[in-house]
Motif scaffolding. Sequence first.
Motif, PDB file in Angstrom:
ATOM      1  N   ALA A  16      47.756  -9.166  68.862  1.00  0.00           N
ATOM      2  CA  ALA A  16      49.053  -9.433  68.235  1.00  0.00           C
ATOM      3  C   ALA A  16      48.886 -10.315  67.008  1.00  0.00           C
ATOM      4  CB  ALA A  16      50.005 -10.082  69.243  1.00  0.00           C
ATOM      5  N   MET A  17      48.051 -11.325  67.114  1.00  0.00           N
ATOM      6  CA  MET A  17      47.841 -12.224  65.974  1.00  0.00           C
ATOM      7  C   MET A  17      47.228 -11.462  64.807  1.00  0.00           C
ATOM      8  SD  MET A  17      48.326 -15.240  64.795  1.00  0.00           S
ATOM      9  CE  MET A  17      48.398 -16.527  66.019  1.00  0.00           C
ATOM     10  N   SER A  18      46.222 -10.657  65.085  1.00  0.00           N
ATOM     11  CA  SER A  18      45.587  -9.880  64.015  1.00  0.00           C
ATOM     12  C   SER A  18      46.574  -8.922  63.368  1.00  0.00           C
ATOM     13  CB  SER A  18      44.392  -9.096  64.560  1.00  0.00           C
ATOM     14  OG  SER A  18      43.425  -9.976  65.058  1.00  0.00           O
ATOM     15  N   ILE A  74      41.767 -11.510  58.324  1.00  0.00           N
ATOM     16  CA  ILE A  74      41.303 -11.744  56.961  1.00  0.00           C
ATOM     17  C   ILE A  74      40.281 -10.685  56.534  1.00  0.00           C
ATOM     18  CG2 ILE A  74      39.369 -13.359  57.231  1.00  0.00           C
ATOM     19  CD1 ILE A  74      42.258 -13.823  54.821  1.00  0.00           C
ATOM     20  N   LEU A  75      39.421 -10.268  57.456  1.00  0.00           N
ATOM     21  CA  LEU A  75      38.458  -9.216  57.119  1.00  0.00           C
ATOM     22  C   LEU A  75      39.170  -7.929  56.719  1.00  0.00           C
ATOM     23  CD1 LEU A  75      35.648  -9.715  59.788  1.00  0.00           C
ATOM     24  CD2 LEU A  75      35.505 -10.107  57.318  1.00  0.00           C
ATOM     25  N   SER A  77      42.276  -7.740  55.780  1.00  0.00           N
ATOM     26  CA  SER A  77      43.093  -8.017  54.602  1.00  0.00           C
ATOM     27  C   SER A  77      42.266  -7.934  53.323  1.00  0.00           C
ATOM     28  CB  SER A  77      43.742  -9.391  54.718  1.00  0.00           C
ATOM     29  OG  SER A  77      44.689  -9.392  55.752  1.00  0.00           O
ATOM     30  N   PHE A  78      41.013  -8.381  53.360  1.00  0.00           N
ATOM     31  CA  PHE A  78      40.154  -8.264  52.182  1.00  0.00           C
ATOM     32  C   PHE A  78      39.960  -6.800  51.812  1.00  0.00           C
ATOM     33  CE2 PHE A  78      38.424 -12.677  52.782  1.00  0.00           C
ATOM     34  CZ  PHE A  78      38.790 -13.134  51.526  1.00  0.00           C
ATOM     35  N   TYR A  79      39.990  -5.952  52.804  1.00  0.00           N
ATOM     36  CA  TYR A  79      39.819  -4.519  52.565  1.00  0.00           C
ATOM     37  C   TYR A  79      41.133  -3.854  52.154  1.00  0.00           C
ATOM     38  CZ  TYR A  79      38.730   0.366  53.441  1.00  0.00           C
ATOM     39  OH  TYR A  79      38.573   1.702  53.313  1.00  0.00           O
ATOM     40  N   LEU A  80      42.256  -4.280  52.773  1.00  0.00           N
ATOM     41  CA  LEU A  80      43.525  -3.585  52.588  1.00  0.00           C
ATOM     42  C   LEU A  80      44.484  -4.231  51.591  1.00  0.00           C
ATOM     43  CD1 LEU A  80      44.200  -2.799  56.354  1.00  0.00           C
ATOM     44  CD2 LEU A  80      43.384  -1.197  54.610  1.00  0.00           C
ATOM     45  N   ALA A  81      44.350  -5.524  51.352  1.00  0.00           N
ATOM     46  CA  ALA A  81      45.303  -6.237  50.482  1.00  0.00           C
ATOM     47  C   ALA A  81      44.588  -6.735  49.226  1.00  0.00           C
ATOM     48  CB  ALA A  81      45.907  -7.417  51.251  1.00  0.00           C
ATOM     49  N   PRO A  82      45.347  -7.061  48.193  1.00  0.00           N
ATOM     50  CA  PRO A  82      44.727  -7.645  46.996  1.00  0.00           C
ATOM     51  C   PRO A  82      43.991  -8.949  47.336  1.00  0.00           C
ATOM     52  CG  PRO A  82      46.993  -6.992  46.552  1.00  0.00           C
ATOM     53  CD  PRO A  82      46.778  -6.834  48.030  1.00  0.00           C
ATOM     54  N   LEU A  83      42.936  -9.235  46.584  1.00  0.00           N
ATOM     55  CA  LEU A  83      42.073 -10.390  46.858  1.00  0.00           C
ATOM     56  C   LEU A  83      42.846 -11.709  46.894  1.00  0.00           C
ATOM     57  CD1 LEU A  83      39.229 -11.496  47.339  1.00  0.00           C
ATOM     58  CD2 LEU A  83      38.943 -11.612  44.855  1.00  0.00           C
ATOM     59  N   LYS A  84      43.717 -11.942  45.909  1.00  0.00           N
ATOM     60  CA  LYS A  84      44.477 -13.199  45.888  1.00  0.00           C
ATOM     61  C   LYS A  84      45.375 -13.333  47.120  1.00  0.00           C
ATOM     62  CE  LYS A  84      46.777 -14.299  42.169  1.00  0.00           C
ATOM     63  NZ  LYS A  84      47.315 -14.643  40.847  1.00  0.00           N
ATOM     64  N   ILE A  85      45.928 -12.235  47.565  1.00  0.00           N
ATOM     65  CA  ILE A  85      46.784 -12.259  48.763  1.00  0.00           C
ATOM     66  C   ILE A  85      45.933 -12.608  49.975  1.00  0.00           C
ATOM     67  CG2 ILE A  85      48.252 -10.882  50.304  1.00  0.00           C
ATOM     68  CD1 ILE A  85      49.586 -11.446  47.604  1.00  0.00           C
ATOM     69  N   ALA A  86      44.773 -12.004  50.102  1.00  0.00           N
ATOM     70  CA  ALA A  86      43.891 -12.274  51.235  1.00  0.00           C
ATOM     71  C   ALA A  86      43.446 -13.738  51.252  1.00  0.00           C
ATOM     72  CB  ALA A  86      42.680 -11.343  51.199  1.00  0.00           C
ATOM     73  N   ILE A  87      43.077 -14.274  50.105  1.00  0.00           N
ATOM     74  CA  ILE A  87      42.640 -15.677  50.032  1.00  0.00           C
ATOM     75  C   ILE A  87      43.808 -16.620  50.326  1.00  0.00           C
ATOM     76  CG2 ILE A  87      41.833 -17.482  48.453  1.00  0.00           C
ATOM     77  CD1 ILE A  87      40.118 -15.247  47.109  1.00  0.00           C
ATOM     78  N   ALA A  88      44.953 -16.362  49.714  1.00  0.00           N
ATOM     79  CA  ALA A  88      46.136 -17.198  49.947  1.00  0.00           C
ATOM     80  C   ALA A  88      46.562 -17.150  51.404  1.00  0.00           C
ATOM     81  CB  ALA A  88      47.280 -16.743  49.045  1.00  0.00           C
ATOM     82  N   SER A  89      46.548 -15.968  51.947  1.00  0.00           N
ATOM     83  CA  SER A  89      46.962 -15.786  53.338  1.00  0.00           C
ATOM     84  C   SER A  89      46.021 -16.512  54.285  1.00  0.00           C
ATOM     85  CB  SER A  89      46.993 -14.299  53.683  1.00  0.00           C
ATOM     86  OG  SER A  89      47.201 -14.135  55.066  1.00  0.00           O
ATOM     87  N   GLY A  90      44.735 -16.334  54.078  1.00  0.00           N
ATOM     88  CA  GLY A  90      43.763 -16.971  54.957  1.00  0.00           C
ATOM     89  C   GLY A  90      43.854 -18.481  54.918  1.00  0.00           C
TER      90      GLY A  90
END
Length: 182
Positions: A16-18, A74-75, A77-90
């Motif tokens: 669920a968290m993922s 995050i793994l 997200s790095f594949y599916l989302a833009p890089l800045k979004i993945a870094i900000a999100s993480g």
Amino acid sequence: MSEKLSIKNSILLYGAMSLVVIASNLLVTIPINNWLTWGTFPYPFSFLITEISNALYGPIYAKNVVYLGFCLGILLSFYLAPLKIAIASGTAFLIAQLLDIFIFYKLRNKGNWWFAPFIASCFASFIDTLIFYSIAFYGENLPSLSWAMGDFTVKLVFDFALLYPFRKITRNKISKYNKSPV
């Protein structure tokens, strides 16, 4: 009676968290209007998952749910989302979730049953919003300030609304793990 930690419960909480992290990261790039993106709606469930984990199994287990959810989320997200979004999100996710665990643990025996989850979620939601929007849309010509305000407002509404499922799931289940240190 304390809740028994089972493989089924672990898979459910970790999965669920993922799922929440991935959905939020993908949907945050889709605006609804100048105040909201679709990513606003799934994300508050991450705090519910963390607080249920904390209430039933203690802060150490809750941290494990956050760490695994973070890694898987995050793994992907790095594949599916833009890089800045993945870094900000993480960054925002990890700091806000660990803050949520800490505040919840400190307040768990103070006041009514709703006090710890509500206060922890509100503070963590604020920090998450501040960090995420400061990084994700920095330097872009987007209404990120209004998105952040809309996002935080929705999170507060969800923080309140998700008290009901929190209570239904954790009622009458006393965690022996809540004696462990944060």
